[in-house]
Motif scaffolding. Structure first.
Motif, PDB file in Angstrom:
ATOM      1  N   ASP A  88       2.412   1.531  -3.506  1.00 60.88           N
ATOM      2  CA  ASP A  88       1.406   1.981  -4.471  1.00 60.88           C
ATOM      3  C   ASP A  88       1.106   3.465  -4.298  1.00 60.88           C
ATOM      4  O   ASP A  88       0.955   4.201  -5.277  1.00 60.88           O
ATOM      5  CB  ASP A  88       0.119   1.161  -4.332  1.00 60.88           C
ATOM      6  N   PHE A  89       1.011   3.897  -3.043  1.00 69.05           N
ATOM      7  CA  PHE A  89       0.749   5.315  -2.788  1.00 69.05           C
ATOM      8  C   PHE A  89       1.876   6.174  -3.342  1.00 69.05           C
ATOM      9  O   PHE A  89       1.635   7.170  -4.020  1.00 69.05           O
ATOM     10  CB  PHE A  89       0.579   5.577  -1.284  1.00 69.05           C
ATOM     11  N   GLU A 139      -3.323  18.462  -7.206  1.00 67.16           N
ATOM     12  CA  GLU A 139      -3.393  17.289  -6.332  1.00 67.16           C
ATOM     13  C   GLU A 139      -4.834  16.856  -6.055  1.00 67.16           C
ATOM     14  O   GLU A 139      -5.052  15.813  -5.461  1.00 67.16           O
ATOM     15  CB  GLU A 139      -2.685  17.580  -5.003  1.00 67.16           C
ATOM     16  N   PRO A 179      -1.812  10.467   2.276  1.00 63.34           N
ATOM     17  CA  PRO A 179      -1.786  11.663   1.413  1.00 63.34           C
ATOM     18  C   PRO A 179      -1.530  12.959   2.182  1.00 63.34           C
ATOM     19  O   PRO A 179      -0.716  13.786   1.767  1.00 63.34           O
ATOM     20  CB  PRO A 179      -3.171  11.673   0.758  1.00 63.34           C
ATOM     21  N   GLU A 214       0.833  -1.207   0.000  1.00 61.41           N
ATOM     22  CA  GLU A 214       0.000   0.000   0.000  1.00 61.41           C
ATOM     23  C   GLU A 214       0.866   1.255   0.000  1.00 61.41           C
ATOM     24  O   GLU A 214       0.580   2.210  -0.729  1.00 61.41           O
ATOM     25  CB  GLU A 214      -0.926   0.014   1.227  1.00 61.41           C
ATOM     26  N   LYS A 222       4.003   5.522  -5.686  1.00 58.40           N
ATOM     27  CA  LYS A 222       3.977   5.500  -7.154  1.00 58.40           C
ATOM     28  C   LYS A 222       2.894   6.432  -7.687  1.00 58.40           C
ATOM     29  O   LYS A 222       3.080   7.084  -8.709  1.00 58.40           O
ATOM     30  CB  LYS A 222       3.735   4.087  -7.664  1.00 58.40           C
ATOM     31  N   SER A 223       1.764   6.490  -6.999  1.00 61.19           N
ATOM     32  CA  SER A 223       0.643   7.301  -7.485  1.00 61.19           C
ATOM     33  C   SER A 223       0.899   8.803  -7.350  1.00 61.19           C
ATOM     34  O   SER A 223       0.324   9.586  -8.099  1.00 61.19           O
ATOM     35  CB  SER A 223      -0.646   6.920  -6.757  1.00 61.19           C
ATOM     36  N   VAL A 224       1.736   9.213  -6.409  1.00 63.29           N
ATOM     37  CA  VAL A 224       1.956  10.650  -6.199  1.00 63.29           C
ATOM     38  C   VAL A 224       3.287  11.143  -6.755  1.00 63.29           C
ATOM     39  O   VAL A 224       3.547  12.352  -6.743  1.00 63.29           O
ATOM     40  CB  VAL A 224       1.862  11.025  -4.701  1.00 63.29           C
ATOM     41  N   GLU A 225       4.098  10.249  -7.255  1.00 66.26           N
ATOM     42  CA  GLU A 225       5.454  10.601  -7.681  1.00 66.26           C
ATOM     43  C   GLU A 225       5.489  11.733  -8.709  1.00 66.26           C
ATOM     44  O   GLU A 225       6.168  12.739  -8.510  1.00 66.26           O
ATOM     45  CB  GLU A 225       6.141   9.355  -8.238  1.00 66.26           C
ATOM     46  N   ARG A 226       4.770  11.592  -9.801  1.00 65.76           N
ATOM     47  CA  ARG A 226       4.833  12.590 -10.878  1.00 65.76           C
ATOM     48  C   ARG A 226       4.257  13.936 -10.449  1.00 65.76           C
ATOM     49  O   ARG A 226       4.821  14.979 -10.739  1.00 65.76           O
ATOM     50  CB  ARG A 226       4.084  12.099 -12.113  1.00 65.76           C
ATOM     51  N   ARG A 227       3.116  13.902  -9.776  1.00 65.86           N
ATOM     52  CA  ARG A 227       2.499  15.160  -9.346  1.00 65.86           C
ATOM     53  C   ARG A 227       3.376  15.863  -8.321  1.00 65.86           C
ATOM     54  O   ARG A 227       3.508  17.085  -8.342  1.00 65.86           O
ATOM     55  CB  ARG A 227       1.107  14.907  -8.774  1.00 65.86           C
TER      56      ARG A 227
END
Length: 188
Positions: free
Chosen positions: A9-10, A148, A56, A6, A12-17
């Motif tokens: 995954d979190f 975001e 987050p 988890e 990875k999901s926020v890396e680019r932003r």
């Protein structure tokens, strides 16, 4: 408690932003990468045992603090080293090579004409410049709320201010962006 998967995954999901947000703040891609990596490491080391729904908010706050720390370090360095030209290597001839610094877009659109691609890139560049020109708190609130996709309460908690302040910062940012882009003939 967040599992390793988890947490992974979190992140990875926020890396680019997070990277894009950091670039807007510090205007230096390498520094932005360092800030994002430091933020991710701190989240994993100190808060990896928190529930997934808290990640987050924690990450946004850590990212903000790491960005502020970077600015503090830069201020100290500028005070100590007023002329950075003294530290350039003897082999630097000062020439700028566009091909060495060109970053090709990762999202190529084959059906789009070259004119449309160029126009879209120019508009996006103008928007990025205008966002970067916003005052720090307005830029931070704007990016958290609209990039975001955080709600007002989450943004207020991450910025350490009231919800009213977040609304004010966002409103001012939107008006400033709208005015600046309209002056350049860009309407969205």
């Amino acid at each position: 408690m967040a599992t390793e998967q988890e947490l992974s995954d979190f992140l990875k999901s926020v890396e680019r932003r997070a990277f894009k947000r950091s670039v807007y703040h510090v205007r230096d891609e390498e520094a932005a990468l360092d800030i994002v990596q430091d933020s991710m490491m701190k989240l994993a080391q100190h808060y990896g045992d928190k529930p997934p729904e808290e990640l987050p908010m924690l990450f946004q706050r850590i990212l903000s603090n790491c960005t502020l720390d970077w600015f503090r370090r830069q201020k100290t360095r500028r005070a100590l080293f007023s002329n950075l030209g003294d530290f350039e290597s003897a082999g630097d001839d000062g020439d700028f090579d566009l091909l060495e610094n060109f970053v090709s877009p990762t999202d190529s659109r084959e059906t789009e004409s070259a004119e449309d691609t160029t126009r879209r890139a120019q508009i996006f560049h103008e928007i990025e410049e205008q966002i970067a020109a916003l005052p720090g708190r307005q830029r931070e609130a704007f990016l958290m709320r609209y990039w975001e996709e955080m709600d007002v309460a989450e943004t207020a908690a991450a910025m350490g201010c009231s919800e009213g302040s977040v609304k004010t910062h966002c409103s001012r940012a939107v008006h400033a962006l709208s005015k600046a882009l309209k002056a350049k003939g860009i309407s969205l």
